[in-house]
Enzyme design. Structure first.
Site, PDB file in Angstrom:
ATOM      1  N   ASP A   1      19.252  26.008  -4.065  1.00 19.02           N
ATOM      2  CA  ASP A   1      19.156  24.548  -3.972  1.00 19.02           C
ATOM      3  C   ASP A   1      19.522  23.888  -5.300  1.00 19.02           C
ATOM      4  O   ASP A   1      18.857  22.958  -5.751  1.00 19.02           O
ATOM      5  CB  ASP A   1      17.751  24.133  -3.532  1.00 19.02           C
ATOM      6  CG  ASP A   1      17.711  22.717  -2.941  1.00 19.02           C
ATOM      7  OD1 ASP A   1      18.777  22.223  -2.512  1.00 19.02           O
ATOM      8  OD2 ASP A   1      16.625  22.115  -2.909  1.00 19.02           O
TER       9      ASP A   1
ATOM     10  N   ASP B   1      12.449  23.543  -9.287  1.00 17.74           N
ATOM     11  CA  ASP B   1      12.253  23.611  -7.837  1.00 17.74           C
ATOM     12  C   ASP B   1      12.825  24.887  -7.218  1.00 17.74           C
ATOM     13  O   ASP B   1      13.949  24.914  -6.723  1.00 17.74           O
ATOM     14  CB  ASP B   1      12.846  22.382  -7.148  1.00 17.74           C
ATOM     15  CG  ASP B   1      12.307  22.236  -5.716  1.00 17.74           C
ATOM     16  OD1 ASP B   1      11.683  23.195  -5.212  1.00 17.74           O
ATOM     17  OD2 ASP B   1      12.511  21.172  -5.111  1.00 17.74           O
TER      18      ASP B   1
ATOM     19  N   LEU C   1       1.602  12.166  -9.254  1.00 25.88           N
ATOM     20  CA  LEU C   1       2.949  11.911  -9.751  1.00 25.88           C
ATOM     21  C   LEU C   1       3.958  11.671  -8.645  1.00 25.88           C
ATOM     22  O   LEU C   1       4.938  10.962  -8.845  1.00 25.88           O
ATOM     23  CB  LEU C   1       3.416  13.089 -10.624  1.00 25.88           C
ATOM     24  CG  LEU C   1       2.537  13.403 -11.832  1.00 25.88           C
ATOM     25  CD1 LEU C   1       3.085  14.595 -12.589  1.00 25.88           C
ATOM     26  CD2 LEU C   1       2.429  12.191 -12.742  1.00 25.88           C
TER      27      LEU C   1
ATOM     28  N   ASN D   1      17.644  18.708  -9.037  1.00 18.82           N
ATOM     29  CA  ASN D   1      16.876  19.896  -9.416  1.00 18.82           C
ATOM     30  C   ASN D   1      17.252  20.409 -10.803  1.00 18.82           C
ATOM     31  O   ASN D   1      16.981  21.565 -11.137  1.00 18.82           O
ATOM     32  CB  ASN D   1      17.055  21.001  -8.375  1.00 18.82           C
ATOM     33  CG  ASN D   1      16.207  20.756  -7.142  1.00 18.82           C
ATOM     34  OD1 ASN D   1      15.266  19.962  -7.176  1.00 18.82           O
ATOM     35  ND2 ASN D   1      16.537  21.421  -6.046  1.00 18.82           N
TER      36      ASN D   1
ATOM     37  N   VAL E   1       2.760  16.462  -6.120  1.00 19.86           N
ATOM     38  CA  VAL E   1       2.716  16.881  -7.520  1.00 19.86           C
ATOM     39  C   VAL E   1       1.748  15.979  -8.277  1.00 19.86           C
ATOM     40  O   VAL E   1       1.782  14.751  -8.140  1.00 19.86           O
ATOM     41  CB  VAL E   1       4.118  16.824  -8.166  1.00 19.86           C
ATOM     42  CG1 VAL E   1       4.046  17.248  -9.633  1.00 19.86           C
ATOM     43  CG2 VAL E   1       5.088  17.714  -7.404  1.00 19.86           C
TER      44      VAL E   1
END
Length: 335
Positions: free
Chosen positions: A135, A156, A20, A140, A28
């Protein structure tokens, strides 16, 4: 990293189906649970960065993710470690990131506020579990299905740390962006994405949940105006501005913006954490009051914007993940 497509992982429980996306620290893949038949996302640590410290951080990411149980947090399902591979098994999300939505054009105020409320709800849960995300940013926050409805989900946790760890960023830390993105810069820069790092972290002061709240303030500012509150030609310039320069008024960049909504955003962006919202719950309370005041029309928190539901019709999860990770190995952006 060699392709793992076709490999079986976790004692034969998972078969890797497709790649991916990749970043500087991890790749991933889409995989299928051999017994249950459902698809998952598998995040593999690259062999070239799998030293003792890297492997310890990867295990920490899995452990921290596993204690979370909230509809607005990505679900960590399993962990696999063999001699030459480490993998975090997560739910496979099927929606775009908030960054992808923002790139399509201006975002309605109601959509921005709804997304922020979801993210704050997720962070309140994360903080109650004794974890700092560190983050929070548009890339995200990703849409995924909950009871057949698309909702924003915080993803994440590669930079997350527990409250039990020393809440200081070591002066020689060198990463910008999560370990997935692999974005790095010169020594002396704290971990995170430059535009979303709270001033107290830049100054290497102790920090806590208010630093994640600051990042939500930046996120909401950007969703409302299409711009970030602080600009610069380099990551260092951006962080200097975050410490020293007041954010530009929202009303100068977007119209109309409710004065009450602007006050919420600017309080979240206060330089000193004791002048900022102390918790995600506190900011969510004020933001909910604005949403309920009639000044803006906000859909229920369990509803996704209709435009997203239309856009998502027939969208394949692997294509979404590939587009999300396509730029993961690029350099840190200055603005």
């Amino acid at each position: 990293m060699r392709s793992l497509v076709g490999a079986t992982i976790g004692g034969g429980r998972y078969r890797v189906v497709s790649h991916l996306g990749s970043g500087g620290m991890a790749s991933v893949y889409r995989a299928t649970h051999m017994d249950l038949g459902h698809d998952v996302a598998m995040k593999f640590l690259h062999a070239r960065v799998s030293g003792h410290d890297d492997r310890a951080r990867f295990r920490r990411e899995a452990r921290l993710g596993a204690v979370l149980d909230h509809p607005n947090c990505i679900r960590t399902l399993d962990f696999s470690e063999a001699e030459d591979t480490m993998a975090i098994i997560m739910e496979l999300l099927e929606g775009p990131t908030v960054r992808g939505v923002m790139d399509r054009g201006p975002m309605p105020v109601s959509t921005a506020v709804t997304i922020a409320l979801h993210v704050l709800d997720a962070l309140a849960h994360v903080h109650r579990r004794g974890i700092l995300h560190r983050d929070v940013k548009p890339g995200n926050v990703m849409y995924g299905r909950r009871r057949d409805v698309l909702v924003p989900i915080l993803i994440d946790f590669g930079l997350a740390k527990s409250f039990e760890e020393d809440p200081l960023d070591p002066p020689n830390r060198v990463c910008l962006g999560s370990p997935v993105s692999g974005q790095i810069t010169a020594p002396g820069i704290c971990c995170g994405s430059p535009s979303y790092i709270a001033p107290e972290r830049i100054r290497r002061h102790r920090y806590g949940p208010a630093s994640d709240v600051y990042a939500v303030g930046v996120l909401l500012y950007e969703m409302l105006t299409g711009e970030r509150p602080f600009r610069g030609r380099s990551p260092r310039d951006i962080m200097v501005a975050a410490v020293r320069v007041p954010p530009r008024p929202l009303c100068a960049l977007a119209s109309p913006i409710s004065p009450r909504l602007e006050r919420v955003v600017l309080r979240a962006l206060e330089k000193e954490p004791d002048r900022r919202y102390r918790s995600a719950d506190e900011m969510a309370l004020d933001l909910s009051d604005v949403a309920g005041s009639g000044e803006i029309e906000v859909p229920p928190c369990d509803a996704a914007p209709e435009v997203l539901l239309d856009d998502m019709s027939g969208l394949l999860a692997d294509r979404v993940w590939q587009s999300i990770n396509s730029a993961a190995s690029g350099p840190a952006r200055a603005a």
